[in-house]
Scaffold this motif. Structure first.
Motif, PDB file in Angstrom:
ATOM      1  N   ALA A  68       0.842  -1.190   0.000  1.00  0.00           N
ATOM      2  CA  ALA A  68       0.000   0.000   0.000  1.00  0.00           C
ATOM      3  C   ALA A  68       0.881   1.246   0.000  1.00  0.00           C
ATOM      4  O   ALA A  68       2.027   1.210   0.434  1.00  0.00           O
ATOM      5  N   ALA A  69       0.299   2.347  -0.489  1.00  0.00           N
ATOM      6  CA  ALA A  69       0.997   3.628  -0.548  1.00  0.00           C
ATOM      7  C   ALA A  69       0.591   4.497   0.632  1.00  0.00           C
ATOM      8  O   ALA A  69       0.270   5.664   0.480  1.00  0.00           O
ATOM      9  N   GLY A  70       0.617   3.916   1.824  1.00  0.00           N
ATOM     10  CA  GLY A  70       0.281   4.660   3.022  1.00  0.00           C
ATOM     11  C   GLY A  70      -0.227   3.734   4.104  1.00  0.00           C
ATOM     12  O   GLY A  70      -0.434   2.541   3.875  1.00  0.00           O
ATOM     13  N   PRO A  71      -0.452   4.292   5.304  1.00  0.00           N
ATOM     14  CA  PRO A  71      -0.900   3.485   6.442  1.00  0.00           C
ATOM     15  C   PRO A  71      -2.319   2.951   6.221  1.00  0.00           C
ATOM     16  O   PRO A  71      -3.019   3.379   5.305  1.00  0.00           O
ATOM     17  N   PRO A  72      -2.755   2.022   7.087  1.00  0.00           N
ATOM     18  CA  PRO A  72      -4.036   1.350   6.888  1.00  0.00           C
ATOM     19  C   PRO A  72      -5.232   2.282   6.724  1.00  0.00           C
ATOM     20  O   PRO A  72      -6.105   2.032   5.891  1.00  0.00           O
ATOM     21  N   ASP A  73      -5.288   3.362   7.487  1.00  0.00           N
ATOM     22  CA  ASP A  73      -6.455   4.236   7.409  1.00  0.00           C
ATOM     23  C   ASP A  73      -6.574   4.968   6.070  1.00  0.00           C
ATOM     24  O   ASP A  73      -7.635   5.486   5.739  1.00  0.00           O
ATOM     25  N   MET A  74      -5.532   4.980   5.269  1.00  0.00           N
ATOM     26  CA  MET A  74      -5.595   5.605   3.933  1.00  0.00           C
ATOM     27  C   MET A  74      -6.225   4.677   2.897  1.00  0.00           C
ATOM     28  O   MET A  74      -6.677   5.134   1.856  1.00  0.00           O
ATOM     29  N   ARG A  75      -6.225   3.377   3.158  1.00  0.00           N
ATOM     30  CA  ARG A  75      -6.784   2.391   2.218  1.00  0.00           C
ATOM     31  C   ARG A  75      -6.237   2.601   0.813  1.00  0.00           C
ATOM     32  O   ARG A  75      -6.968   2.690  -0.157  1.00  0.00           O
ATOM     33  N   ALA A  76      -4.912   2.656   0.737  1.00  0.00           N
ATOM     34  CA  ALA A  76      -4.236   2.975  -0.525  1.00  0.00           C
ATOM     35  C   ALA A  76      -3.515   1.760  -1.096  1.00  0.00           C
ATOM     36  O   ALA A  76      -2.349   1.830  -1.460  1.00  0.00           O
ATOM     37  N   GLY A  77      -4.206   0.629  -1.174  1.00  0.00           N
ATOM     38  CA  GLY A  77      -3.607  -0.585  -1.717  1.00  0.00           C
ATOM     39  C   GLY A  77      -3.197  -0.405  -3.171  1.00  0.00           C
ATOM     40  O   GLY A  77      -3.896   0.249  -3.943  1.00  0.00           O
ATOM     41  N   LEU A  78      -2.056  -0.960  -3.516  1.00  0.00           N
ATOM     42  CA  LEU A  78      -1.547  -0.845  -4.889  1.00  0.00           C
ATOM     43  C   LEU A  78      -1.898  -2.102  -5.677  1.00  0.00           C
ATOM     44  O   LEU A  78      -1.970  -3.194  -5.131  1.00  0.00           O
ATOM     45  N   LYS A  79      -2.113  -1.920  -6.955  1.00  0.00           N
ATOM     46  CA  LYS A  79      -2.339  -3.059  -7.840  1.00  0.00           C
ATOM     47  C   LYS A  79      -1.013  -3.362  -8.521  1.00  0.00           C
ATOM     48  O   LYS A  79      -0.453  -2.535  -9.219  1.00  0.00           O
ATOM     49  N   GLY A  80      -0.528  -4.537  -8.300  1.00  0.00           N
ATOM     50  CA  GLY A  80       0.742  -4.934  -8.894  1.00  0.00           C
ATOM     51  C   GLY A  80       0.565  -5.443 -10.313  1.00  0.00           C
ATOM     52  O   GLY A  80      -0.547  -5.558 -10.828  1.00  0.00           O
ATOM     53  N   GLU A  81       1.675  -5.771 -10.924  1.00  0.00           N
ATOM     54  CA  GLU A  81       1.689  -6.320 -12.278  1.00  0.00           C
ATOM     55  C   GLU A  81       1.893  -7.828 -12.182  1.00  0.00           C
ATOM     56  O   GLU A  81       2.910  -8.292 -11.666  1.00  0.00           O
ATOM     57  N   ARG A  82       0.914  -8.575 -12.644  1.00  0.00           N
ATOM     58  CA  ARG A  82       1.022 -10.041 -12.614  1.00  0.00           C
ATOM     59  C   ARG A  82       1.977 -10.454 -13.723  1.00  0.00           C
ATOM     60  O   ARG A  82       1.747 -10.175 -14.893  1.00  0.00           O
ATOM     61  N   ILE A  83       3.083 -11.093 -13.333  1.00  0.00           N
ATOM     62  CA  ILE A  83       4.080 -11.473 -14.339  1.00  0.00           C
ATOM     63  C   ILE A  83       4.087 -12.964 -14.612  1.00  0.00           C
ATOM     64  O   ILE A  83       4.697 -13.412 -15.574  1.00  0.00           O
ATOM     65  N   SER A  84       3.402 -13.743 -13.772  1.00  0.00           N
ATOM     66  CA  SER A  84       3.377 -15.181 -13.992  1.00  0.00           C
ATOM     67  C   SER A  84       2.146 -15.760 -13.330  1.00  0.00           C
ATOM     68  O   SER A  84       1.837 -15.436 -12.190  1.00  0.00           O
ATOM     69  N   LYS A  85       1.438 -16.571 -14.063  1.00  0.00           N
ATOM     70  CA  LYS A  85       0.319 -17.300 -13.474  1.00  0.00           C
ATOM     71  C   LYS A  85       0.258 -18.659 -14.135  1.00  0.00           C
ATOM     72  O   LYS A  85      -0.068 -18.795 -15.289  1.00  0.00           O
ATOM     73  N   ARG A  86       0.658 -19.637 -13.340  1.00  0.00           N
ATOM     74  CA  ARG A  86       0.538 -21.026 -13.770  1.00  0.00           C
ATOM     75  C   ARG A  86      -0.363 -21.709 -12.767  1.00  0.00           C
ATOM     76  O   ARG A  86      -0.769 -21.102 -11.779  1.00  0.00           O
ATOM     77  N   SER A  87      -0.639 -22.951 -12.970  1.00  0.00           N
ATOM     78  CA  SER A  87      -1.559 -23.648 -12.077  1.00  0.00           C
ATOM     79  C   SER A  87      -1.072 -23.662 -10.630  1.00  0.00           C
ATOM     80  O   SER A  87      -1.873 -23.621  -9.707  1.00  0.00           O
ATOM     81  N   GLU A  88       0.219 -23.720 -10.400  1.00  0.00           N
ATOM     82  CA  GLU A  88       0.739 -23.814  -9.041  1.00  0.00           C
ATOM     83  C   GLU A  88       1.475 -22.567  -8.554  1.00  0.00           C
ATOM     84  O   GLU A  88       1.845 -22.494  -7.387  1.00  0.00           O
ATOM     85  N   LEU A  89       1.715 -21.584  -9.432  1.00  0.00           N
ATOM     86  CA  LEU A  89       2.499 -20.411  -9.046  1.00  0.00           C
ATOM     87  C   LEU A  89       1.912 -19.145  -9.654  1.00  0.00           C
ATOM     88  O   LEU A  89       1.648 -19.077 -10.852  1.00  0.00           O
ATOM     89  N   GLU A  90       1.730 -18.142  -8.796  1.00  0.00           N
ATOM     90  CA  GLU A  90       1.285 -16.829  -9.246  1.00  0.00           C
ATOM     91  C   GLU A  90       2.250 -15.799  -8.675  1.00  0.00           C
ATOM     92  O   GLU A  90       2.508 -15.794  -7.471  1.00  0.00           O
ATOM     93  N   VAL A  91       2.789 -14.931  -9.527  1.00  0.00           N
ATOM     94  CA  VAL A  91       3.768 -13.927  -9.108  1.00  0.00           C
ATOM     95  C   VAL A  91       3.278 -12.546  -9.517  1.00  0.00           C
ATOM     96  O   VAL A  91       2.914 -12.325 -10.677  1.00  0.00           O
ATOM     97  N   THR A  92       3.274 -11.625  -8.553  1.00  0.00           N
ATOM     98  CA  THR A  92       2.887 -10.241  -8.806  1.00  0.00           C
ATOM     99  C   THR A  92       4.013  -9.332  -8.342  1.00  0.00           C
ATOM    100  O   THR A  92       4.562  -9.514  -7.254  1.00  0.00           O
ATOM    101  N   VAL A  93       4.352  -8.326  -9.171  1.00  0.00           N
ATOM    102  CA  VAL A  93       5.415  -7.375  -8.844  1.00  0.00           C
ATOM    103  C   VAL A  93       4.803  -6.000  -8.609  1.00  0.00           C
ATOM    104  O   VAL A  93       3.952  -5.539  -9.362  1.00  0.00           O
ATOM    105  N   PHE A  94       5.257  -5.351  -7.541  1.00  0.00           N
ATOM    106  CA  PHE A  94       4.879  -3.978  -7.221  1.00  0.00           C
ATOM    107  C   PHE A  94       6.129  -3.132  -7.404  1.00  0.00           C
ATOM    108  O   PHE A  94       7.084  -3.270  -6.644  1.00  0.00           O
ATOM    109  N   ARG A  95       6.150  -2.273  -8.438  1.00  0.00           N
ATOM    110  CA  ARG A  95       7.305  -1.399  -8.691  1.00  0.00           C
ATOM    111  C   ARG A  95       6.996  -0.005  -8.157  1.00  0.00           C
ATOM    112  O   ARG A  95       5.914   0.526  -8.372  1.00  0.00           O
ATOM    113  N   PHE A  96       7.983   0.580  -7.469  1.00  0.00           N
ATOM    114  CA  PHE A  96       7.789   1.878  -6.843  1.00  0.00           C
ATOM    115  C   PHE A  96       8.514   2.958  -7.631  1.00  0.00           C
ATOM    116  O   PHE A  96       9.718   2.864  -7.851  1.00  0.00           O
ATOM    117  N   GLY A  97       7.792   3.989  -8.015  1.00  0.00           N
ATOM    118  CA  GLY A  97       8.408   5.143  -8.671  1.00  0.00           C
ATOM    119  C   GLY A  97       9.053   6.052  -7.632  1.00  0.00           C
ATOM    120  O   GLY A  97       9.089   5.743  -6.440  1.00  0.00           O
TER     121      GLY A  97
END
Length: 141
Positions: A59-88
């Motif tokens: 998230a881009a801030g403490p809990p009360d801001m409710r600022a969850g980030l959406k990451g970039e899904r780079i891999s999704k297979r039946s047994e593995l899912e990987v998401t990357v959160f890149r920070f500017g």
């Protein structure tokens, strides 16, 4: 009526690099029942089972801001899912926060401020076919 829920979690950190404490960016695997306190006048709470980690994110801030980030899904297979959160370079005046959600629907979450110098975090969900539950790994750099 007002309902107050308090979660007291103890996170064990690993120590590396010449014996200096280095905080790890990972979520506790479970929240034990004794760590959850519900305060509601006239009621006594009881939590029978530990709450298991169900998801992780950033998230881009403490809990009360409710600022969850959406990451970039780079891999999704039946047994593995990987998401990357890149920070500017901007947009994190309130800090970068690790969000750990527990229970079937993320009913309880823990939030931890991350070091300012991080450039990215990767969240990997691995669900082996015969395993009773998934494992979640967080790597930040």
């Amino acid at each position: 009526m007002r309902l107050a829920i308090t979660v007291i979690a103890t996170i064990c950190a690993s120590f590396h690099v010449l014996g200096i404490a280095a905080p790890r960016n990972e979520c506790p695997d479970v929240i034990r029942p004794a760590a959850v306190q519900v305060e509601m006048y006239g009621w006594q709470s009881y939590i029978e089972f530990p709450l298991r980690l169900s998801s992780a994110g950033v998230a881009a801030g403490p809990p009360d801001m409710r600022a969850g980030l959406k990451g970039e899904r780079i891999s999704k297979r039946s047994e593995l899912e990987v998401t990357v959160f890149r920070f500017g370079e901007t947009g994190f005046e309130q800090g970068k926060w690790l969000v750990c959600s527990y229970g079937q629907g993320g009913e309880i979450s823990l939030h931890k401020r991350l070091p300012e110098n991080l450039k990215a975090c990767t969240v990997s969900y691995q669900t082996p076919a015969k395993a009773p539950r998934q494992s979640i790994r967080i790597d930040c750099e």
